[in-house]
Write a protein that holds these residues in place. Structure first.
Motif, PDB file in Angstrom:
ATOM      1  N   TYR A  64       3.931 -15.645  43.268  1.00  0.00           N
ATOM      2  CA  TYR A  64       4.587 -14.364  43.550  1.00  0.00           C
ATOM      3  C   TYR A  64       4.705 -13.533  42.270  1.00  0.00           C
ATOM      4  N   PHE A  84       3.468 -10.450  50.140  1.00  0.00           N
ATOM      5  CA  PHE A  84       4.606 -10.627  49.247  1.00  0.00           C
ATOM      6  C   PHE A  84       5.645  -9.504  49.357  1.00  0.00           C
ATOM      7  N   ARG A 136       9.654 -15.713  47.213  1.00  0.00           N
ATOM      8  CA  ARG A 136       8.264 -15.253  47.127  1.00  0.00           C
ATOM      9  C   ARG A 136       8.040 -13.963  47.918  1.00  0.00           C
ATOM     10  N   LYS A 137       9.066 -13.107  47.931  1.00  0.00           N
ATOM     11  CA  LYS A 137       8.916 -11.859  48.661  1.00  0.00           C
ATOM     12  C   LYS A 137       9.887 -10.802  48.151  1.00  0.00           C
TER      13      LYS A 137
END
Length: 265
Positions: A64, A84, A136-137
């Motif tokens: 990420y 992402f 991860r976003k």
């Protein structure tokens, strides 16, 4: 002992675009107002360091972080960006997206470091509070989660038990989920109920998981809740949380969007 005030002009590099509601102009206005009011001198402003990739990786996945760096360089495909949470209306891509976000994280790490090491009793990072960032976003204007990274840092360096208190109008979902299984980090959020407002979470039934069960507290309040009711909630639940959890450090996220005139709530 006066609180340490953390702000540097380079923090304004976290700027999506001129029409985006999350505008770093608010940091400059707040700081200049405090200076004009005689509550702060310019020499007291401490510029935050840039958080390292290793620090960011305490809560964010490496792929990420690499995607955010690639986005900054204009080398991220639309498909991967969408994966992402980057390049959306809320969190568009801009050239200094990695550096700007890492600078904000560095400021909050520095604030907690000062307190955990005993160099300060209180520290205030005016640019902090990106509480929607996930492992991860990106989400809700937030690329990296500065509060979560700073908490993970002082847990690793000092073994501190941390109480995280969030009074932003929006539920502090990113911090909650990142420590949902942890009994050394307690998250407490008072927010407008998710029935009406992004991110739609923060129900009283979200209590934690595994050994972290009971360490996640949520107080969702209705829209148009008045001052006295809000303050009663805050004073009651904060006192009970401190007496029960006995934290070494309290980190607060004081979202100004809880104000009655905020246009987003």
């Amino acid at each position: 002992m006066r609180p340490i005030y953390i702000f540097g002009e380079d923090e304004t590099s976290y700027r999506f675009h001129e029409d985006h509601p999350f505008n770093p102009l608010r940091l400059e206005l707040t700081t200049s107002l405090l200076i004009a009011a005689g509550k702060l001198s310019k020499s007291e402003c401490v510029s935050p360091p840039l958080a390292s990739v290793e620090a960011l990786a305490l809560v964010h996945d490496f792929d990420y972080i690499e995607a955010v760096q690639a986005a900054a360089a204009g080398e991220l495909s639309t498909l991967k960006a969408n994966k992402f949470g980057l390049g959306t209306e809320d969190t568009p891509i801009f050239p200094t997206i990695h550096e700007g976000a890492a600078r904000l994280v560095g400021g909050t790490i520095h604030a907690l470091d000062l307190v955990a090491s005993g160099k300060a009793e209180r520290a205030f990072h005016v640019g902090g509070g990106l509480h929607h960032g996930m492992r991860r976003k990106a989400s809700g204007f937030c690329v990296y989660n500065d509060a979560a990274v700073a908490i993970a840092h002082v847990r690793k360096q000092y073994g501190s038990r941390v109480l995280y208190v969030d009074t932003d109008a929006h539920h502090g979902d990113g911090v909650q989920w990142l420590f949902y299984d942890d009994d050394d980090v307690m998250t407490l959020s008072i927010h407008e109920t998710g029935r009406y407002l992004f991110p739609g979470t923060g129900m009283v039934t979200e209590r934690g998981n595994g050994k972290g069960y009971g360490y996640s507290w949520n107080v969702p309040v209705d829209a148009f809740t008045q001052d006295d009711s809000f303050l009663t909630c805050y004073e009651t639940v904060l006192r009970e949380a401190c007496e029960w959890f006995k934290p070494d450090i309290i980190l607060t996220q004081n979202g100004a969007d809880a104000h009655v005139f905020d246009p987003l709530t």
